[in-house]
Write a protein that holds these residues in place. Structure first.
Motif, PDB file in Angstrom:
ATOM      1  N   THR A   1       0.810  -1.221   0.000  1.00 50.83           N
ATOM      2  CA  THR A   1       0.000   0.000   0.000  1.00 50.83           C
ATOM      3  C   THR A   1       0.845   1.273   0.000  1.00 50.83           C
ATOM      4  O   THR A   1       0.305   2.364  -0.005  1.00 50.83           O
ATOM      5  CB  THR A   1      -0.922   0.026   1.235  1.00 50.83           C
ATOM      6  N   GLY A   2       2.168   1.120  -0.003  1.00 49.96           N
ATOM      7  CA  GLY A   2       3.062   2.283   0.030  1.00 49.96           C
ATOM      8  C   GLY A   2       3.310   2.872  -1.346  1.00 49.96           C
ATOM      9  O   GLY A   2       2.578   2.635  -2.300  1.00 49.96           O
ATOM     10  N   ARG A   3       4.386   3.632  -1.453  1.00 49.47           N
ATOM     11  CA  ARG A   3       4.735   4.301  -2.702  1.00 49.47           C
ATOM     12  C   ARG A   3       5.820   3.556  -3.476  1.00 49.47           C
ATOM     13  O   ARG A   3       6.166   3.935  -4.577  1.00 49.47           O
ATOM     14  CB  ARG A   3       5.210   5.730  -2.391  1.00 49.47           C
ATOM     15  N   SER A   4       6.359   2.480  -2.902  1.00 48.59           N
ATOM     16  CA  SER A   4       7.437   1.734  -3.550  1.00 48.59           C
ATOM     17  C   SER A   4       6.895   0.920  -4.726  1.00 48.59           C
ATOM     18  O   SER A   4       5.757   0.467  -4.723  1.00 48.59           O
ATOM     19  CB  SER A   4       8.120   0.812  -2.543  1.00 48.59           C
ATOM     20  N   ARG A   5       7.768   0.723  -5.739  1.00 43.66           N
ATOM     21  CA  ARG A   5       7.373   0.002  -6.950  1.00 43.66           C
ATOM     22  C   ARG A   5       8.476  -0.949  -7.382  1.00 43.66           C
ATOM     23  O   ARG A   5       9.653  -0.714  -7.119  1.00 43.66           O
ATOM     24  CB  ARG A   5       7.093   0.986  -8.087  1.00 43.66           C
ATOM     25  N   ARG A   6       8.077  -2.009  -8.084  1.00 41.16           N
ATOM     26  CA  ARG A   6       9.018  -2.996  -8.619  1.00 41.16           C
ATOM     27  C   ARG A   6       8.589  -3.326 -10.039  1.00 41.16           C
ATOM     28  O   ARG A   6       7.490  -3.820 -10.266  1.00 41.16           O
ATOM     29  CB  ARG A   6       9.004  -4.247  -7.749  1.00 41.16           C
ATOM     30  N   PHE A   7       9.454  -3.047 -11.007  1.00 46.21           N
ATOM     31  CA  PHE A   7       9.189  -3.306 -12.421  1.00 46.21           C
ATOM     32  C   PHE A   7      10.117  -4.408 -12.895  1.00 46.21           C
ATOM     33  O   PHE A   7      11.334  -4.230 -12.910  1.00 46.21           O
ATOM     34  CB  PHE A   7       9.423  -2.042 -13.257  1.00 46.21           C
ATOM     35  N   GLU A   8       9.554  -5.566 -13.225  1.00 50.47           N
ATOM     36  CA  GLU A   8      10.315  -6.683 -13.789  1.00 50.47           C
ATOM     37  C   GLU A   8      10.108  -6.641 -15.296  1.00 50.47           C
ATOM     38  O   GLU A   8       9.008  -6.885 -15.792  1.00 50.47           O
ATOM     39  CB  GLU A   8       9.824  -8.018 -13.234  1.00 50.47           C
ATOM     40  N   GLY A   9      11.157  -6.325 -16.026  1.00 47.18           N
ATOM     41  CA  GLY A   9      11.057  -6.171 -17.465  1.00 47.18           C
ATOM     42  C   GLY A   9      10.502  -7.390 -18.178  1.00 47.18           C
ATOM     43  O   GLY A   9       9.755  -7.272 -19.155  1.00 47.18           O
ATOM     44  N   SER A  10      10.843  -8.589 -17.688  1.00 47.15           N
ATOM     45  CA  SER A  10      10.391  -9.817 -18.340  1.00 47.15           C
ATOM     46  C   SER A  10       8.871  -9.916 -18.392  1.00 47.15           C
ATOM     47  O   SER A  10       8.320 -10.536 -19.298  1.00 47.15           O
ATOM     48  CB  SER A  10      10.970 -11.047 -17.627  1.00 47.15           C
ATOM     49  N   GLU A  11       8.181  -9.298 -17.447  1.00 42.25           N
ATOM     50  CA  GLU A  11       6.718  -9.328 -17.414  1.00 42.25           C
ATOM     51  C   GLU A  11       6.093  -8.377 -18.426  1.00 42.25           C
ATOM     52  O   GLU A  11       4.884  -8.423 -18.656  1.00 42.25           O
ATOM     53  CB  GLU A  11       6.224  -8.986 -16.011  1.00 42.25           C
ATOM     54  N   HIS A  12       6.916  -7.508 -19.016  1.00 43.48           N
ATOM     55  CA  HIS A  12       6.400  -6.481 -19.915  1.00 43.48           C
ATOM     56  C   HIS A  12       7.137  -6.441 -21.250  1.00 43.48           C
ATOM     57  O   HIS A  12       7.030  -5.463 -21.998  1.00 43.48           O
ATOM     58  CB  HIS A  12       6.489  -5.110 -19.232  1.00 43.48           C
ATOM     59  N   GLY A  13       7.923  -7.479 -21.547  1.00 47.70           N
ATOM     60  CA  GLY A  13       8.656  -7.529 -22.802  1.00 47.70           C
ATOM     61  C   GLY A  13       9.823  -6.567 -22.879  1.00 47.70           C
ATOM     62  O   GLY A  13      10.224  -6.140 -23.957  1.00 47.70           O
ATOM     63  N   ALA A  14      10.404  -6.224 -21.728  1.00 47.86           N
ATOM     64  CA  ALA A  14      11.527  -5.279 -21.678  1.00 47.86           C
ATOM     65  C   ALA A  14      12.783  -5.975 -21.163  1.00 47.86           C
ATOM     66  O   ALA A  14      12.711  -6.953 -20.426  1.00 47.86           O
ATOM     67  CB  ALA A  14      11.186  -4.100 -20.769  1.00 47.86           C
ATOM     68  N   ASP A  15      13.938  -5.456 -21.547  1.00 44.45           N
ATOM     69  CA  ASP A  15      15.224  -6.005 -21.116  1.00 44.45           C
ATOM     70  C   ASP A  15      15.841  -5.223 -19.968  1.00 44.45           C
ATOM     71  O   ASP A  15      17.037  -5.336 -19.700  1.00 44.45           O
ATOM     72  CB  ASP A  15      16.203  -6.037 -22.296  1.00 44.45           C
ATOM     73  N   VAL A  16      15.064  -4.414 -19.294  1.00 47.65           N
ATOM     74  CA  VAL A  16      15.539  -3.636 -18.151  1.00 47.65           C
ATOM     75  C   VAL A  16      14.499  -3.748 -17.037  1.00 47.65           C
ATOM     76  O   VAL A  16      13.306  -3.893 -17.306  1.00 47.65           O
ATOM     77  CB  VAL A  16      15.797  -2.154 -18.540  1.00 47.65           C
ATOM     78  N   SER A  17      14.963  -3.712 -15.786  1.00 45.90           N
ATOM     79  CA  SER A  17      14.095  -3.776 -14.618  1.00 45.90           C
ATOM     80  C   SER A  17      14.513  -2.682 -13.650  1.00 45.90           C
ATOM     81  O   SER A  17      15.625  -2.173 -13.722  1.00 45.90           O
ATOM     82  CB  SER A  17      14.222  -5.142 -13.932  1.00 45.90           C
ATOM     83  N   TYR A  18      13.614  -2.325 -12.731  1.00 42.24           N
ATOM     84  CA  TYR A  18      13.992  -1.352 -11.705  1.00 42.24           C
ATOM     85  C   TYR A  18      13.137  -1.535 -10.473  1.00 42.24           C
ATOM     86  O   TYR A  18      12.067  -2.134 -10.511  1.00 42.24           O
ATOM     87  CB  TYR A  18      13.886   0.089 -12.219  1.00 42.24           C
ATOM     88  N   PHE A  19      13.649  -1.022  -9.362  1.00 41.89           N
ATOM     89  CA  PHE A  19      12.832  -0.895  -8.166  1.00 41.89           C
ATOM     90  C   PHE A  19      12.978   0.532  -7.662  1.00 41.89           C
ATOM     91  O   PHE A  19      14.019   1.174  -7.829  1.00 41.89           O
ATOM     92  CB  PHE A  19      13.196  -1.920  -7.083  1.00 41.89           C
ATOM     93  N   TYR A  20      11.909   1.025  -7.082  1.00 40.01           N
ATOM     94  CA  TYR A  20      11.890   2.377  -6.536  1.00 40.01           C
ATOM     95  C   TYR A  20      11.315   2.283  -5.133  1.00 40.01           C
ATOM     96  O   TYR A  20      10.248   1.692  -4.934  1.00 40.01           O
ATOM     97  CB  TYR A  20      11.027   3.291  -7.401  1.00 40.01           C
TER      98      TYR A  20
END
Length: 72
Positions: free
Chosen positions: A20-39
């Protein structure tokens, strides 16, 4: 010239939010991307942050998955 919508292919922050916070996790493999990030964004008193200010961390991984190693 293409007329594709600017929002086409954009992943909304709410779709990758952690809990429920403001943090995010983007796994590129789930979206067809070759880059990932966490914030991470923690207010004072939240998480491991110490001090009076907001803790913000951005980790960018040149990989379709986030690779983490925890050290003892």
């Amino acid at each position: 010239m293409t007329t594709a919508s600017i929002s086409e292919g954009v992943v909304a922050a709410g779709d990758i939010r952690i809990g429920t916070g403001r943090s995010r996790r983007f796994e590129g493999s789930e979206h067809g991307a070759d880059v990932s990030y966490f914030y991470v964004e923690n207010q004072p008193g939240e998480g491991p942050g110490v001090g009076d200010g907001v803790l913000r961390i951005l980790g960018i991984h040149a990989s379709p998955v986030i690779i983490q190693t925890f050290l003892d």
